[in-house]
Write a protein that holds these residues in place. Structure first.
Motif, PDB file in Angstrom:
ATOM      1  N   VAL A 121       0.717  11.960   0.816  1.00  0.00           N
ATOM      2  CA  VAL A 121      -0.653  12.474   0.922  1.00  0.00           C
ATOM      3  C   VAL A 121      -1.042  13.584  -0.049  1.00  0.00           C
ATOM      4  N   VAL A 122      -0.083  14.404  -0.475  1.00  0.00           N
ATOM      5  CA  VAL A 122      -0.473  15.534  -1.337  1.00  0.00           C
ATOM      6  C   VAL A 122      -0.849  14.997  -2.720  1.00  0.00           C
ATOM      7  N   PHE A 147       0.809  -1.223   0.000  1.00  0.00           N
ATOM      8  CA  PHE A 147       0.000   0.000   0.000  1.00  0.00           C
ATOM      9  C   PHE A 147       0.844   1.275   0.000  1.00  0.00           C
ATOM     10  N   PRO A 148       1.825   1.399   0.915  1.00  0.00           N
ATOM     11  CA  PRO A 148       2.602   2.644   0.962  1.00  0.00           C
ATOM     12  C   PRO A 148       3.294   2.939  -0.363  1.00  0.00           C
ATOM     13  N   TYR A 149       3.856   1.890  -0.942  1.00  0.00           N
ATOM     14  CA  TYR A 149       4.584   2.086  -2.192  1.00  0.00           C
ATOM     15  C   TYR A 149       3.638   2.532  -3.316  1.00  0.00           C
ATOM     16  N   LEU A 150       2.470   1.883  -3.401  1.00  0.00           N
ATOM     17  CA  LEU A 150       1.527   2.260  -4.460  1.00  0.00           C
ATOM     18  C   LEU A 150       1.049   3.694  -4.277  1.00  0.00           C
ATOM     19  N   ALA A 151       0.760   4.061  -3.023  1.00  0.00           N
ATOM     20  CA  ALA A 151       0.256   5.407  -2.767  1.00  0.00           C
ATOM     21  C   ALA A 151       1.282   6.453  -3.197  1.00  0.00           C
ATOM     22  N   PHE A 171      -4.323   8.637  -5.244  1.00  0.00           N
ATOM     23  CA  PHE A 171      -4.496   7.218  -4.945  1.00  0.00           C
ATOM     24  C   PHE A 171      -5.337   7.050  -3.675  1.00  0.00           C
ATOM     25  N   LEU A 172      -4.991   7.796  -2.631  1.00  0.00           N
ATOM     26  CA  LEU A 172      -5.671   7.629  -1.349  1.00  0.00           C
ATOM     27  C   LEU A 172      -7.172   7.870  -1.495  1.00  0.00           C
ATOM     28  N   PHE A 173      -7.527   8.933  -2.208  1.00  0.00           N
ATOM     29  CA  PHE A 173      -8.930   9.267  -2.392  1.00  0.00           C
ATOM     30  C   PHE A 173      -9.654   8.131  -3.135  1.00  0.00           C
ATOM     31  N   THR A 174      -9.039   7.668  -4.221  1.00  0.00           N
ATOM     32  CA  THR A 174      -9.639   6.588  -5.010  1.00  0.00           C
ATOM     33  C   THR A 174      -9.807   5.334  -4.151  1.00  0.00           C
ATOM     34  N   TYR A 175      -8.798   5.046  -3.365  1.00  0.00           N
ATOM     35  CA  TYR A 175      -8.838   3.839  -2.528  1.00  0.00           C
ATOM     36  C   TYR A 175      -9.993   3.897  -1.536  1.00  0.00           C
ATOM     37  N   VAL A 176     -10.149   5.050  -0.884  1.00  0.00           N
ATOM     38  CA  VAL A 176     -11.199   5.169   0.139  1.00  0.00           C
ATOM     39  C   VAL A 176     -12.589   5.035  -0.493  1.00  0.00           C
ATOM     40  N   ILE A 177     -12.776   5.670  -1.659  1.00  0.00           N
ATOM     41  CA  ILE A 177     -14.078   5.549  -2.337  1.00  0.00           C
ATOM     42  C   ILE A 177     -14.349   4.087  -2.687  1.00  0.00           C
ATOM     43  N   ALA A 220      -5.363   0.696  -7.228  1.00  0.00           N
ATOM     44  CA  ALA A 220      -6.088   0.844  -5.962  1.00  0.00           C
ATOM     45  C   ALA A 220      -7.053  -0.321  -5.778  1.00  0.00           C
ATOM     46  N   MET A 221      -7.714  -0.698  -6.866  1.00  0.00           N
ATOM     47  CA  MET A 221      -8.689  -1.782  -6.767  1.00  0.00           C
ATOM     48  C   MET A 221      -8.000  -3.119  -6.466  1.00  0.00           C
ATOM     49  N   GLY A 222      -6.920  -3.381  -7.146  1.00  0.00           N
ATOM     50  CA  GLY A 222      -6.190  -4.624  -6.904  1.00  0.00           C
ATOM     51  C   GLY A 222      -5.696  -4.690  -5.474  1.00  0.00           C
ATOM     52  N   GLN A 223      -5.167  -3.584  -4.991  1.00  0.00           N
ATOM     53  CA  GLN A 223      -4.661  -3.544  -3.629  1.00  0.00           C
ATOM     54  C   GLN A 223      -5.793  -3.759  -2.630  1.00  0.00           C
ATOM     55  N   LEU A 224      -6.908  -3.091  -2.840  1.00  0.00           N
ATOM     56  CA  LEU A 224      -8.043  -3.231  -1.928  1.00  0.00           C
ATOM     57  C   LEU A 224      -8.531  -4.669  -1.915  1.00  0.00           C
ATOM     58  N   PHE A 225      -8.663  -5.235  -3.085  1.00  0.00           N
ATOM     59  CA  PHE A 225      -9.163  -6.593  -3.236  1.00  0.00           C
ATOM     60  C   PHE A 225      -8.292  -7.578  -2.453  1.00  0.00           C
ATOM     61  N   TYR A 226      -6.978  -7.402  -2.555  1.00  0.00           N
ATOM     62  CA  TYR A 226      -6.051  -8.276  -1.837  1.00  0.00           C
ATOM     63  C   TYR A 226      -6.116  -8.013  -0.337  1.00  0.00           C
ATOM     64  N   SER A 227      -6.265  -6.742   0.003  1.00  0.00           N
ATOM     65  CA  SER A 227      -6.148  -6.359   1.403  1.00  0.00           C
ATOM     66  C   SER A 227      -7.314  -6.808   2.261  1.00  0.00           C
ATOM     67  N   ILE A 228      -8.521  -6.868   1.697  1.00  0.00           N
ATOM     68  CA  ILE A 228      -9.659  -7.173   2.559  1.00  0.00           C
ATOM     69  C   ILE A 228      -9.907  -8.675   2.721  1.00  0.00           C
ATOM     70  N   SER A 229      -9.001  -9.486   2.225  1.00  0.00           N
ATOM     71  CA  SER A 229      -9.082 -10.939   2.441  1.00  0.00           C
ATOM     72  C   SER A 229     -10.366 -11.584   1.929  1.00  0.00           C
TER      73      SER A 229
END
Ligand code: PHE
Length: 463
Positions: free
Chosen positions: A204-205, A31-35, A43-49, A223-232
């Motif tokens: 963050v900026v 996550f940190p690297y992608l952001a 990225f952060l905004f897209t991820y949260v949405i 963001a989608m790939g990361q989220l998908f992996y992250s939520i198990s």
């Protein structure tokens, strides 16, 4: 007579166990690297949405399937709809395939935790330390076995005494440590006048420079790939944990809490990792060191540059990563063990022993993929100039192929066969309010399958 099914004693215990699964190595190194790479705030905004819509729908669905059927992944899908028994087999294959290599990476983390704790951080920062270790014969296998046996021990103790207890200890501890290191990271003075604050800015900026439609599509798929992996999801875990979720607890609230915890840890991991790496190496270098090499090669070097404090920060850091990896590994093994118990009526002891033995054998083969069985292949997701080994092949098959297929199958099952109402009814059976109801229905029926298809096609290298 059917045995009474175990359950988590409270929704708090459940949320921490599920968050323990969700919070893993992906939160910490990916996550940190992608952001930082994908335009920081953009990225952060897209991820949260995406987390509030796509992520919510997937986690909600799986936990509800688990609680409704009171079955783990192998048998739950068939109980929802006879035509979908095959999906149970596919879903339980995922944790079965991931466990052997996830435990190997857990073993690597353990090795680094030991190295830093015993004051050998300097050696661990050496250029060939990581490659030297993983291509060795016995040490990686031994560290993997220790990690796997620790996991098995928790599973053996069961849902309450094992999984719930350990999650209640390790997850709060992880949060405290991550906040502590994040604060420390922000105060760092690096090289060439760079400070931790420069790293925070990269994280963050929002940086819209050069972000056109095509680039934004890439950021959003990352963001989608990361989220998908992250939520198990799509690995049977949330279904299995959902089957231990109490009938009188609020499902929607718990899903929100799991997601908030997971996203918060990812963000804090960013604040912890990006500032020191940027302060000591600069933004461009940081963007080059993606993936495991960020954690096992770049960070130890950063710790070394911190001088005497580096060994302590490094030790605390790797112990914290160890907690994150252990709770994820526990959830993988539980999904398989619980499936064996439900399908074959085995005792927990027998199922744990057999699965541990199998995972160990696979692990040894994968470890040898770095020496005796060494080969080089190129997978569609292999970075230019790099090659893939056995571990990457397991990773690619499970994450990039099986998981999207299982998730698409789950959406079709719920959206078009049993209908979203069945899931909503399960979640509101105690009179709970269902927020985002229409959004949820649109998500499972139409939007999520399309997004998942985009991920799957991306995995085949089509984008
Ligand atoms: N969600 C975990 C992470 O972000 C990944 C994971 C969990 C993998 C459980 C396997 C099992 O790292």
């Amino acid at each position: 007579m059917e045995k009474k099914r175990n359950s988590f004693s409270s929704s708090f215990g459940f949320v921490l166990a599920a968050a323990g699964s969700a919070v893993g190595l992906g939160n910490i190194w990916r996550f940190p690297y992608l952001a930082a790479k994908d335009g920081g705030g953009v990225f952060l905004f897209t991820y949260v949405i995406l987390a509030l819509t796509f992520g919510f729908a997937l986690v909600f669905t799986e936990i509800a399937i688990g609680r409704k059927t009171k079955q783990s992944c192998l048998t739950a899908y068939g109980k929802m709809h006879k035509k979908f028994s095959w999906l149970g087999v596919a879903a339980s294959l995922v944790p079965f395939l991931i466990l052997p290599y996830y435990s190997i990476i857990g073993g690597w983390v353990l090795k680094y935790a030991v190295a830093f704790s015993t004051g050998n951080g300097k050696a661990a920062a050496g250029d060939n330390y990581f490659t030297g270790f993983i291509t060795d014969y016995f040490p990686p296998i031994i560290f993997d076995a220790v990690f796997l046996l620790a996991t098995a021990f928790v599973i053996f103790l069961g849902v309450n005494k094992g999984i719930e207890t350990i999650s209640k200890i390790l997850m709060p501890a992880l949060l405290v440590v991550i906040i502590g290191i994040a604060i420390f990271s922000l105060t760092i003075d690096g090289e060439d006048g760079r400070t931790g604050m420069d790293g925070l800015k990269a994280l963050v900026v929002p940086d819209f420079k050069g972000v056109g439609v095509k680039e934004y599509f890439e950021i959003a798929t990352d963001a989608m790939g990361q989220l998908f992996y992250s939520i198990s999801v799509a690995m049977g875990i949330m279904i299995t944990y959902g089957s231990y979720f109490r009938d009188d607890s609020n499902l929607g609230t718990s899903v929100n809490q799991i997601e908030i915890f997971d996203t918060l840890v990812s963000f804090l991991a960013g604040v912890m990792i990006i500032p020191p790496v940027v302060a000591f190496m600069g933004v461009d270098k940081m963007k080059e060191t993606a993936g495991p090499s960020l954690m096992f090669a770049a960070l130890p070097k950063v710790f070394e540059k911190m001088g005497a404090a580096g060994n302590i920060v490094g030790a605390v850091f790797f112990i914290m990563v160890l907690f994150a990896a252990l709770t994820s590994c526990i959830s993988l093994m539980e999904a398989v063990v619980s499936s064996l118990i439900d399908r074959f009526g085995w005792s927990r002891r027998k199922a744990t022993a057999i699965e541990t033995g199998i995972a160990l054998i696979f692990s040894i083969v994968i470890c040898l993929g770095y020496n005796s069985f060494y080969f080089e292949v190129k997978l569609p997701n292999t970075a230019p100039g790099k090659s893939a080994q056995l571990l990457d092949v397991f990773d690619y098959l499970s994450n990039n192929i099986f998981m999207p297929i299982v998730a698409i199958g789950t959406c079709i099952l719920v959206g078009w066969f049993v209908k979203p109402k069945a899931i909503i009814d399960e979640a509101t059976k105690n009179g709970e309010k269902m927020g985002r109801r229409r959004l949820y229905i649109a998500m499972v029926k139409y939007i999520a399958p399309v997004l998942l298809l985009i991920l799957l096609l991306g995995s085949f290298g089509l984008f």
